[in-house]
Design a protein around this motif. Sequence first.
Motif, PDB file in Angstrom:
ATOM      1  N   CYS A 572      50.731 -49.418 -13.014  1.00 53.49           N
ATOM      2  CA  CYS A 572      51.445 -48.266 -12.470  1.00 53.49           C
ATOM      3  C   CYS A 572      52.540 -48.728 -11.506  1.00 53.49           C
ATOM      4  N   ASN A 574      55.343 -48.263  -8.334  1.00 49.41           N
ATOM      5  CA  ASN A 574      55.091 -47.894  -6.936  1.00 49.41           C
ATOM      6  C   ASN A 574      55.239 -46.394  -6.669  1.00 49.41           C
ATOM      7  N   ASP A 575      55.964 -45.680  -7.547  1.00 47.34           N
ATOM      8  CA  ASP A 575      56.185 -44.256  -7.288  1.00 47.34           C
ATOM      9  C   ASP A 575      55.091 -43.379  -7.886  1.00 47.34           C
ATOM     10  N   THR A 576      54.042 -43.985  -8.488  1.00 46.52           N
ATOM     11  CA  THR A 576      52.950 -43.202  -9.067  1.00 46.52           C
ATOM     12  C   THR A 576      51.630 -43.615  -8.428  1.00 46.52           C
ATOM     13  N   CYS A 587      48.427 -43.102 -14.725  1.00 48.43           N
ATOM     14  CA  CYS A 587      49.429 -43.216 -13.669  1.00 48.43           C
ATOM     15  C   CYS A 587      49.988 -41.818 -13.414  1.00 48.43           C
ATOM     16  N   CYS A 589      51.933 -38.798 -11.247  1.00 52.42           N
ATOM     17  CA  CYS A 589      53.062 -38.593 -10.334  1.00 52.42           C
ATOM     18  C   CYS A 589      52.650 -37.584  -9.259  1.00 52.42           C
ATOM     19  N   HIS A 593      57.202 -34.937  -6.679  1.00 47.96           N
ATOM     20  CA  HIS A 593      58.003 -36.149  -6.852  1.00 47.96           C
ATOM     21  C   HIS A 593      58.571 -36.214  -8.276  1.00 47.96           C
ATOM     22  N   ASN A 594      59.660 -36.934  -8.394  1.00 53.78           N
ATOM     23  CA  ASN A 594      60.263 -37.170  -9.707  1.00 53.78           C
ATOM     24  C   ASN A 594      60.057 -38.640 -10.051  1.00 53.78           C
ATOM     25  N   CYS A 595      59.016 -38.951 -10.831  1.00 57.75           N
ATOM     26  CA  CYS A 595      58.638 -40.333 -11.088  1.00 57.75           C
ATOM     27  C   CYS A 595      59.353 -40.887 -12.326  1.00 57.75           C
ATOM     28  N   THR A 596      59.568 -42.203 -12.309  1.00 58.12           N
ATOM     29  CA  THR A 596      60.315 -42.842 -13.401  1.00 58.12           C
ATOM     30  C   THR A 596      59.446 -43.136 -14.621  1.00 58.12           C
ATOM     31  N   SER A 608      60.206 -47.166 -18.568  1.00 55.71           N
ATOM     32  CA  SER A 608      59.438 -46.357 -19.517  1.00 55.71           C
ATOM     33  C   SER A 608      60.152 -46.328 -20.866  1.00 55.71           C
ATOM     34  N   GLY A 627      53.969 -45.527 -17.400  1.00 62.00           N
ATOM     35  CA  GLY A 627      53.349 -46.372 -16.395  1.00 62.00           C
ATOM     36  C   GLY A 627      52.331 -47.355 -16.927  1.00 62.00           C
TER      37      GLY A 627
END
Length: 770
Positions: A572, A574-576, A587, A589, A593-596, A608, A627
Motif C-alpha cells: 500500500c 503512503n496515502d492509503t 489498501c 483510501c 482523501h483522493n488516493c492515487t 496504479s 495499491g
Amino acid sequence: KPMQALLISVVGFGVDPALRINVFDELSLGEGFDGVTQVQGFHSESRAFHFQVKAPAEVSEQMVQKLRGKNEFTVLATLKQDHLNSGVILSIHHSEHRFLELESSGQRSEVRLHYRTKGQQDHTEVFPYSLADDQWHKVSVAISASHVILHVDCNRIYERVVEAPYMDIPEDTSFWLGQRNAAHGFFKGVMQDVEILVMPQGYISQCPDLNRSDCIFSPSCLLSYFFLGGVGWREQLSRAEEKMNGLDGCYCERTCSVKGVVYREDEGWTDGCRNCTCTNGTVQCEAISCPPPQCPAGTSPAYVKGACCKECQREWKKGVALRHNLSLGSVRLHHSSPRLSSHLGLNLVVSVPPAGHDFCSEGHGCVEHSDCANLEAGDCCVCKDGFRPLRDDNAYCEDIDECAEGKHYCRENTMCVNTPGSFMCICHTGYIRIDDYSCTEHDECLSGLHNCDENALCFNMVGGHSCSCKPGYTGNGTVCKAMCDGLCQNGGTCVSPNNCVCQQGFTGKRCETDIDECVDGFVECDSKSTCVNLPGWYHCECRDGYHDNGLFSANGESCVDINECKTGRNTCANDTVCFNLEGGYDCRCPHGHNCTGDCIHDNKVKHSGQIWVLDSDRCSVCSCQAGQVMCRRMVCDCDNPNADLFCCPECDPRLSSQCLHQNGLLTYGSGDTWVENCQQCQCLQGQVDCWPLPCPPVDCEFTVVPEGECCPRCVTDPCQADTIRNDITKTCTDEHSISRFSGSSWIKHGTECTLCQCKVSRVLCLEKNL
C-alpha cells in the motif's frame, strides 16, 4: 633433514614438482587438440583456453598416478564461466563412478564436489555459490582426509567435515577437462591455471597472502634450529628440546586482507564510516564517533559528500529543497511556488517534478551497503537487508552479526556462521543437512560407511547393515548386475525385459508419466491451502496470504492467515491505509482523501495500472492494481516467433537445445524434466542440470526409505526403521537393571556375540555374525 626440506618448501610457497599436476602442461594444450582455442586470460603469466577435452589414456594415467591412494589434495582453477552455464570444470571417473569431479551450476547457483567415499559410495557435497556470472574467479577446493575447504577469490567461503574420499583409482580411468563425458556437463567459458596439488593447503600457492595467517619462519631460523648433525639419538633429542625452547626468537606475523589490500599487525585504516584495526590476524572495526559541530550563526550541521560526520553548512531560509550542481554553479529547486531568485543571487532553474520522478538516477549519496529509494519530493538512503545504519541518513551501513545478536534461525545440530548481510547454518560434525536451518544424525547407510553396490539398497541394522540388490538387478548385494538397461525412467527398476517397476508417484510402461495426484482426485487439501504436484509426490501448500503455524499438517489445515499490515508485507502507498483480510489485505483510501492507488515495490513507487518485468527475474511480470502488486510467470506462446526462449525453454525447437538422458538412449527437449537416481533433472538449451529430489517433510520418530523409493516414510516399529530420532529421555533397562540412554549399545552380559541397543525405551538384541 627431510623435515628441514619440507619446512623450507612450505615457507617459500614452493611446491615439489612431484606433488603438482599442471593439467594444461600435462595435456600440452594447443598442440593438436580439436576444440581448443587459446584466448586472453585473467593474467598474462600463463595461457588460458576455451575448450572441452578428454585426456589421452597415457596422459590420464600419468596424472592419476600422482593422486592414486592419496586423501589430501587441492584442486585449483582460475576461470570465467558464462552466465547461467552449468558445466564440469574437471572430472576423473571410471565407468559411472566419479572419483573426483568439480562442477559449477549457474542454473542453481551451486558448486558441487562429486567423489567416492571410503565406503565406496558416490557422494556429492553441495556449496551454495554462483561462479557462472561471466566474471573471473580464483577457485580452490582443498581436501584433507575428512575436511574440505572452498576458497573463492582468496576468501574462505565454506569449511566442512565430510566423508573421507576413496582414491584407489583404477588404471583405465578417464580424465576430462571442461565436461563430464562426450555428451554432458559442457563448461562454457575460459579456464586458466588448472592444477591439482597433492597437499592439503595447496590454496596457498594460488593466494600466498593466506599463508600469513600461520607463523612464517625464516629459512635461516629453521635451519639453525632443526639441523641436528650426526650425534646419537639421546643427544639429538636433548639438542632438539633446547632449540624448540628458543623458537620464540623466530619471526611470526599475522596480517589481514581487506578488499585486496594487506594490512599488518596493529595497522589501522578507515573503511567508510568505521575505524578498523588488524589485531592478531582479525579485522576489528568500530563506528566513527562524531562530536556535535559548533556551528556559527547562519549555518547548520549537514552531511557533505565524502565525509562521515556532519559539517557546518550555509542555512537556506526559504524552506525549499535544494539540489546543488556545483560544477555548473546552479541550484535546481523543486517547489510548488518558486519565488527565490532575487533573494538568493544564484542562477536558479525552477521545476516541479512529475509524480514518480526518478531522483536516484540524478545522483545520490548512498555509499556503503545502502540503496537509494525514490520518494514523492526527493530521495533517501535505505540500508540493504542484513545491514544497519552507521549514521542517521542511512548513507553508510554495517553488517548485522545475526549469530552474535541471536537474530538467526539456526536450529538443532547446527552452528551459526555470520556472512555479509546474512548468515549460514553449518551442520555439527556427524550430522547431515535437512534444510537451510537444521541437521540430523545419520547412520551407516546414509553416511556411506557400508559396502553395498551402487545398485543395491542398504538397510541399517543393530551393529551394522545389510545389502539387497534393487529390483531389476541380481547378486549378493555387494555386487549387483543389471538384468536390463536403459528402459525404465524416473527411478523405475527393470525386473525383467520390457517390464518396469515404477517408483511411487509414476506410471506408464517405462514409468515416463508422473501421476498428478492433485488433478486425479487423490488429495483433498484444506480450503486455506492448495495442492501442488511434484515429481513423484505432492503436498498441500498454503495459499497466498497464509503461512504454516509450525505443525505442518499433511492436508494443509495448519495454514493460518498472515496479517500483512502488521508484518509489513503489503504494498500500500503512503496515502492509503492497510486493512487486513482473511487470506489477504486491502489498501483503503481514508474518507475525504483522493488516493492515487499507487504501490510500493522494492522501495520504488509503481503507479496504479503500471506493468513491469522484475529486475531479478525477467520471466515474471508484475502489475499494480489499487495499491496491491500482483506478479505471475510469463505466459509462453510457442506459436509466437519472438517468444523468450530463456523463459520458455519448451518453445526452443533447435536440435542443439536437446539433451541426452544419462543412459544415452533417450532424448529430451529444452524445458523437459525427469527423475534419475533420486535427482530431479532438467534440460535447458542443451545443458542437463540435476539436483536432489525434494522430499515431503516427515514428523515422526521412525522412518524408512522403502525399496525402490527415494523419500523416507513413517513406520511404527523401530526394528523396521532406517532412521530413528533418538530421545535420550526415553531410557531402557538392561539385564542388570542399569539404565541405558536411547541410541546406546552394549554387549549382553555372559555372551561375546550378542549386541543390544536401546531404541526409544525398547531393548533390541542381535547375534553378531563372525
